[in-house]
Write a protein that holds these residues in place. Structure first.
Motif, mmCIF file in Angstrom:
data_model
loop_
_atom_site.group_PDB
_atom_site.id
_atom_site.type_symbol
_atom_site.label_atom_id
_atom_site.label_comp_id
_atom_site.label_asym_id
_atom_site.label_seq_id
_atom_site.Cartn_x
_atom_site.Cartn_y
_atom_site.Cartn_z
ATOM 1 N N THR A 18 0.834 -1.198 0.000
ATOM 2 C CA THR A 18 0.000 0.000 0.000
ATOM 3 C C THR A 18 0.872 1.252 0.000
ATOM 4 N N LYS A 19 0.345 2.340 -0.527
ATOM 5 C CA LYS A 19 1.071 3.610 -0.558
ATOM 6 C C LYS A 19 0.732 4.499 0.636
ATOM 7 N N TYR A 20 -0.253 4.098 1.445
ATOM 8 C CA TYR A 20 -0.695 4.928 2.564
ATOM 9 C C TYR A 20 0.270 4.770 3.741
ATOM 10 N N SER A 21 1.005 5.824 4.039
ATOM 11 C CA SER A 21 2.044 5.762 5.063
ATOM 12 C C SER A 21 1.474 5.557 6.468
ATOM 13 N N GLY A 22 0.236 5.988 6.697
ATOM 14 C CA GLY A 22 -0.352 5.908 8.031
ATOM 15 C C GLY A 22 -0.589 4.492 8.520
ATOM 16 N N ILE A 23 -0.705 3.538 7.601
ATOM 17 C CA ILE A 23 -0.986 2.154 8.011
ATOM 18 C C ILE A 23 0.212 1.231 7.803
ATOM 19 N N GLN A 24 1.362 1.789 7.422
ATOM 20 C CA GLN A 24 2.529 0.960 7.164
ATOM 21 C C GLN A 24 3.008 0.236 8.425
ATOM 22 N N LEU A 25 3.099 0.964 9.538
ATOM 23 C CA LEU A 25 3.595 0.360 10.770
ATOM 24 C C LEU A 25 2.637 -0.700 11.321
ATOM 25 N N PRO A 26 1.312 -0.413 11.398
ATOM 26 C CA PRO A 26 0.388 -1.475 11.828
ATOM 27 C C PRO A 26 0.463 -2.713 10.940
ATOM 28 N N LEU A 27 0.586 -2.509 9.625
ATOM 29 C CA LEU A 27 0.706 -3.653 8.723
ATOM 30 C C LEU A 27 2.005 -4.417 8.957
ATOM 31 N N PHE A 28 3.062 -3.693 9.300
ATOM 32 C CA PHE A 28 4.343 -4.344 9.594
ATOM 33 C C PHE A 28 4.183 -5.325 10.751
ATOM 34 N N PHE A 29 3.576 -4.876 11.837
ATOM 35 C CA PHE A 29 3.401 -5.754 13.004
ATOM 36 C C PHE A 29 2.407 -6.883 12.711
ATOM 37 N N LEU A 30 1.386 -6.597 11.903
ATOM 38 C CA LEU A 30 0.423 -7.637 11.537
ATOM 39 C C LEU A 30 1.109 -8.763 10.767
ATOM 40 N N PHE A 31 1.853 -8.402 9.726
ATOM 41 C CA PHE A 31 2.494 -9.419 8.903
ATOM 42 C C PHE A 31 3.698 -10.055 9.593
ATOM 43 N N LEU A 32 4.333 -9.312 10.500
ATOM 44 C CA LEU A 32 5.398 -9.908 11.308
ATOM 45 C C LEU A 32 4.822 -11.012 12.189
ATOM 46 N N GLY A 33 3.665 -10.730 12.799
ATOM 47 C CA GLY A 33 2.997 -11.744 13.623
ATOM 48 C C GLY A 33 2.602 -12.963 12.805
ATOM 49 N N ILE A 34 2.073 -12.714 11.594
ATOM 50 C CA ILE A 34 1.693 -13.819 10.716
ATOM 51 C C ILE A 34 2.909 -14.657 10.349
ATOM 52 N N TYR A 35 4.018 -13.982 10.058
ATOM 53 C CA TYR A 35 5.229 -14.699 9.662
ATOM 54 C C TYR A 35 5.786 -15.536 10.817
ATOM 55 N N GLY A 271 -4.983 -7.395 -7.419
ATOM 56 C CA GLY A 271 -4.106 -8.544 -7.564
ATOM 57 C C GLY A 271 -3.184 -8.724 -6.375
ATOM 58 N N LYS A 272 -2.700 -7.623 -5.813
ATOM 59 C CA LYS A 272 -1.815 -7.711 -4.655
ATOM 60 C C LYS A 272 -2.559 -8.301 -3.455
ATOM 61 N N VAL A 273 -3.797 -7.890 -3.266
ATOM 62 C CA VAL A 273 -4.589 -8.436 -2.160
ATOM 63 C C VAL A 273 -4.820 -9.926 -2.365
ATOM 64 N N SER A 274 -5.095 -10.328 -3.612
ATOM 65 C CA SER A 274 -5.288 -11.743 -3.924
ATOM 66 C C SER A 274 -4.013 -12.534 -3.649
ATOM 67 N N THR A 275 -2.872 -11.968 -4.005
ATOM 68 C CA THR A 275 -1.593 -12.650 -3.819
ATOM 69 C C THR A 275 -1.288 -12.869 -2.347
ATOM 70 N N VAL A 276 -1.721 -11.936 -1.490
ATOM 71 C CA VAL A 276 -1.483 -12.064 -0.050
ATOM 72 C C VAL A 276 -2.050 -13.375 0.477
ATOM 73 N N PHE A 277 -3.215 -13.778 -0.045
ATOM 74 C CA PHE A 277 -3.873 -14.975 0.472
ATOM 75 C C PHE A 277 -3.016 -16.221 0.273
ATOM 76 N N TYR A 278 -2.502 -16.433 -0.946
ATOM 77 C CA TYR A 278 -1.794 -17.698 -1.165
ATOM 78 C C TYR A 278 -0.295 -17.606 -0.944
ATOM 79 N N THR A 279 0.256 -16.416 -0.689
ATOM 80 C CA THR A 279 1.678 -16.318 -0.369
ATOM 81 C C THR A 279 1.941 -16.133 1.121
ATOM 82 N N ILE A 280 0.972 -15.589 1.847
ATOM 83 C CA ILE A 280 1.211 -15.258 3.256
ATOM 84 C C ILE A 280 0.191 -15.920 4.187
ATOM 85 N N VAL A 281 -1.097 -15.846 3.839
ATOM 86 C CA VAL A 281 -2.136 -16.369 4.732
ATOM 87 C C VAL A 281 -2.196 -17.890 4.700
#
Length: 311
Positions: A18-35, A271-281
């Motif tokens: 995403t290009k929205y800087s305001g949600i970059q940090l929350p997304l970082f911790f979300l995907f770090l937790g998932i990983y 497409g990026k949202v779709s890719t998240v499902f089978y690469t990360i989730v």
């Protein structure tokens, strides 16, 4: 096309999720937790199956391979995505991009084939239980595993080899969080018709053939399960199959949604949202769905923890 005045790229810039800087940090911790969950779940499952001899059966052999694949291809994608969330300038070298593309295609294709083999394993176990030991012998399981990885290598090399023949000129900004096929094709200043044809053929095969095999396997499984008079027996069979069907539906559905359509139909952000499902989730869900709801895995985990406690 005259390439004499074109400057060939040596690195790419990744736009990110995403290009929205305001949600970059929350997304970082979300995907770090998932990983973290993905690595712990899959690595734990690989270790558990390897250390417990009573889990050395065809079903858990393929589950071992599935967890190994999920661990690897999640590690090919997620660390770079996490860097994107906290870095102002997200670059990847041309060689690094092609390497990521190859291993991404390799592990995704391997996942397709392993899920197919697991459906066949369930078909033999439920529909031909008396022949299960012979049909799914160690030699057959090893052969199926070799087919999985060789087939994945061929598909990955087809995609990467065709990508290497393209020329990338001044445009070097990839509208994605990874080096995926379609975003790279958009940047090429040479004809991509051959690449698009290869994508249609290879992805069509990787999705179509496994899907058809899984559907046929489950048609026979459903017929056999409906013949079971015991309610408990039916429930146990359906419970085993439902876990597999959920993962297959999410994985193949998101993959087909991303690739099997004209590029003009789906925006790259979708497409990026779709890719998240089978690469990360999906790599995170697999050990949870397949294993930690499984009684044999729970017993093996409990025994392993008890041995460690009293050792």
């Amino acid at each position: 096309m005259d390439m004499g005045n074109s400057s060939l790229v040596t690195e790419f810039f990744l736009v990110g999720l995403t290009k929205y800087s305001g949600i970059q940090l929350p997304l970082f911790f979300l995907f770090l937790g998932i990983y973290i969950v993905t690595v712990a779940g899959n690595l734990g499952l690989v270790t558990l199956i390897g250390l417990n001899s009573h889990l050395h059966t065809p079903m858990y052999y393929f589950l071992f391979n599935l967890s190994f694949i999920d661990l690897c291809y999640s590690s090919v994608i997620t660390p770079k995505l996490l860097v994107n969330f906290v870095s102002k300038l997200n670059t990847i070298s041309y060689a690094g991009c092609m390497t990521q593309l190859f291993f991404y295609c390799f592990f995704v294709s391997a996942e397709c084939y392993v899920l197919t083999v697991m459906a066949y394993d369930r078909y033999v176990a439920i529909c031909k239980p008396l022949l299960y030991t012979v049909t799914m012998s160690p030699q057959v399981c090893s052969l199926l595993a070799v087919i999985v990885y060789v087939g994945a290598f061929i598909g990955a090399w087809a995609h990467t080899g065709c990508m290497l023949r393209l020329t990338f000129c001044d445009a070097n900004t990839i509208n994605h969080y990874m080096c995926d096929i379609l975003p790279l094709l958009e940047l090429s200043c040479t004809n991509t018709h051959i690449n698009e044809l290869v994508v249609l053929i290879v992805v069509g095969f990787d999705v179509g053939v496994p899907s058809l095999t899984i559907i046929i396997s489950y048609s026979f499984i459903l017929t056999s399960v409906l013949r079971i008079h015991s309610t408990e027996g039916r429930s146990k069979a359906f419970s085993t199959c439902s876990s597999h069907i959920i993962v297959v539906s999410v994985f193949f559905g998101s993959g087909a949604f991303m690739y099997l359509h004209p590029s003009s139909v789906l925006s790259m952000d979708q497409g990026k949202v779709s890719t998240v499902f089978y690469t990360i989730v999906v790599p995170m869900l697999n050990p949870l769905i397949y294993s930690f709801r499984n009684k044999e895995v729970k017993v093996a985990l409990k025994e392993s923890l008890n041995r460690k406690t009293f050792s």
